[in-house]
Each structure stands twice: as C-alpha cells, then as structure tokens.
Design an enzyme around this catalytic site. Structure first.
Site, mmCIF file in Angstrom:
data_model
loop_
_atom_site.group_PDB
_atom_site.id
_atom_site.type_symbol
_atom_site.label_atom_id
_atom_site.label_comp_id
_atom_site.label_asym_id
_atom_site.label_seq_id
_atom_site.Cartn_x
_atom_site.Cartn_y
_atom_site.Cartn_z
ATOM 1 C CG ASP A 134 -1.784 -1.130 1.377
ATOM 2 O OD1 ASP A 134 -2.467 -1.736 0.311
ATOM 3 O OD2 ASP A 134 -1.997 -1.732 2.543
ATOM 4 C CG ASP A 163 -2.980 -3.603 -1.931
ATOM 5 O OD1 ASP A 163 -4.131 -3.625 -2.115
ATOM 6 O OD2 ASP A 163 -2.106 -4.339 -1.342
ATOM 7 C CG ASP A 167 -5.714 -0.612 2.414
ATOM 8 O OD1 ASP A 167 -6.398 0.428 2.036
ATOM 9 O OD2 ASP A 167 -5.434 -1.273 1.761
ATOM 10 N NE ARG A 220 -11.561 -2.565 -1.197
ATOM 11 C CZ ARG A 220 -10.514 -3.723 -1.223
ATOM 12 N NH1 ARG A 220 -9.481 -3.150 -1.384
ATOM 13 N NH2 ARG A 220 -10.797 -4.784 -1.592
#
EC number: 4.2.2.2
Length: 321
Positions: A134, A163, A167, A220
């Site tokens: 990430d 990615d 996160d 997301r």
C-alpha cells in the site's frame, strides 16, 4: 488552511457536539498546529517524534535509515524520492513531515506495523505497485495520525495493478486520517482487510476521517469492516462506490458532500451507519441504521454546503515547514 477539527484532550468521552460551528476563515490556524485530533487524540494521544532528534533527508537510503528506529525523531523529507521498492517500515515515536509540496515518495510506500505514536504529514505518496504494498499501510499499530497527505496512483491500469492508498488493518486502533487528498485510484482506503478476521479486529479499528478530499475513486472511500468509523467534513467527487460499512462496522457520517457518486453510503453483510447533514448529490444512502451517534472527542462541523469551499485546494500536501 481552511478547515477545522477542534482538538480536545484525550480524556474526554461521550461529548455531544458542543464545539462552536466552524467557519472557513477559522481553519487557517490548523496548518501550524501539531496536535492530533479525532481517535488519534485518545489512548494517551499521538505526538510522534516531538522532543526527539531532527533529520532532513532527500534520498531513499537516507530516508529508510532515518525512520526505522523506535527512538523519538522528526524526519523531514526534502524534495522527491523515487524508488521501486517494498514499503519502508516506520518505527514508533516518529514524525515524517514533507517540507513542502515537492516532498513526494514515488514507487514505494510506508508501513507502520506493530508500532505506536506515528505522525505522517504533508507528504505525497504515489504510484506504488501492488507487489510493493500500500501507499500507507497501518497494521497491528495504535495512535497514528495521517494528515495533509496526497496519495494517488492512476486508473489507466486494471484494479489490481496498485493496492490500497491508506489501509488500516489487523486490529490497528486510534487512527486519524485528515486533511488529505485521496485521488485517482481504484480501491482507496480499507479498514479491516478480511471478512474472516473478526476475532482479531472486533473492539479495535477506531478510525476518524476528517476534512478529506476524495476524487476519481472507484471504491473504498472508505470501506470499513468490524470497526468504528467517524467520517465528517469531506468532499467526494466522482467516487463511484463511496462509504461502505460492512461486517458489523458502526459508522457516523456527518457534514459531507458527494458529487457524481452512484453509491454514496451503503451496507454489505450487516454494516451500519448513522448519517446527519450529508448532501449525497442524488445518490442513495442504503446503509442499515446504526447506533453510533456520538464519539468520545470534540469536533466541529462545517455543514455539507460549506465543505467543498473549505476542503478543495486545502486538503492534501499544502503545508510548508
């Protein structure tokens, strides 16, 4: 800077929205304010490397060496650093601060894993390939403040080429993501990485998203499993699938504006939300009714009609140190 998020000592709990209404002009003072707010202000607070050594770096090798230890330290990034590499592991008690808008990490991201008390501010991170992780990953860690970052990739490739941008997974806790420009990406920000990780995640994953600008995102924005989220004073532009609450997550969504979204706020697998004063721009809120009506810190709301003018052009890598 023209946004607001009132900072309160970490001992406060159960407060109603008693803070004064924010104004666009009152937001400028926050640029020089080094105190974390939201969930990152709780659990003893988040001070990063305050009081420790100070270093300025401009190369990948120097950056990697400077941020790795757990000793108190402030690491300033001067200019761009480009390297195709795995995430750089960040130690506890660290502040990573971009000196200005040229401080951009390209091709590699940051990993805060099994650490605590970390601040990442005024930094750009872009185009980190999925094989390298990430852009910013937070795992098994607590008290992390991500503020005024600009994180992006592109949507010229398929959804798995990169990615996540930011996160928060594996029972990480007391995290605030604020005043950031999150853009041009397929899967932007995930809280809780798997439907099968409830035993580890439940009781953790408390995350505040405040004063952020989300643009050209497929999904997301964010997606939350199992945890507790507070999302306010944010502007969502051309975000296809916005806030997804799932797997028992409880989310309080306030004072946000959506433009060009198909699903602004929705549930998957029994996720829940309470929403107040949101302009969904014609998109639907299909989230199940939640129970999270208060959070244990004080904050101020701009009002959905004022969010765009306060956030766009201010969120992101707009500070100077």
């Amino acid at each position: 800077m023209k946004f607001v998020a009132t900072l309160i000592a970490c001992g406060l709990s159960g407060l109603a929205l008693a803070a004064p209404t924010a104004t666009v002009d009152s937001l400028g003072k926050r640029a020089a304010d080094d105190a974390a707010f939201g969930y990152a202000s709780l659990n003893g607070g988040t001070t990063g490397g305050a009081g420790g050594t100070t270093t300025t770096v401009s190369s990948y090798a120097a950056f990697t060496a400077a941020v790795s230890s757990d000793a108190k330290k402030v690491v300033y990034v001067s200019g761009p650093i480009k390297q195709s590499a795995k995430q750089v592991k960040v130690g506890s008690n660290t502040s990573i601060i971009g000196k200005d808008s040229t401080a951009v990490l390209e091709g590699f991201g940051l990993l805060v894993k099994e650490k605590s008390n970390v601040i990442i501010r005024n930094l750009g991170v872009k185009k980190v390939l999925a094989e390298n992780g990430d852009a910013i990953g937070i795992q098994y860690s607590n008290n992390v403040w991500v503020d005024h970052v600009d994180v992006s990739s592109d949507r010229d490739h398929d959804k798995d080429y990169y990615d996540g941008l930011i996160d928060v997974t594996h029972a990480a806790d007391y995290v605030t993501i604020s005043n950031s420009y999150i853009h041009d990406h397929w899967k932007a920000s995930l809280v809780g990485h798997s439907d099968n990780n409830g035993d580890e995640d439940k009781g953790h994953l408390r995350v505040t998203y405040a004063n952020n600008y989300w643009s050209n995102i497929n999904s997301r924005a964010p997606s939350l499993r199992f945890g507790t989220g507070h999302i306010y004073n944010s502007y969502f532009e051309n975000v296809s699938d916005g806030i997804n609450t799932r797997d028992g997550a409880q989310v309080l969504v306030e004072s946000n504006q959506f433009v060009g979204s198909s699903k602004a706020l929705y549930s998957t697998d029994d996720g829940y939300a309470v929403e107040r004063d949101n302009d969904f721009g014609g998109a639907k809120n299909t989230a199940l009714q939640g129970t999270l009506t208060t959070v244990p810190y004080s904050y101020s709301l701009l009002g959905s009609s004022k969010v765009k003018s306060a956030v766009v052009g201010v969120a992101g890598q707009t500070l100077k140190f």
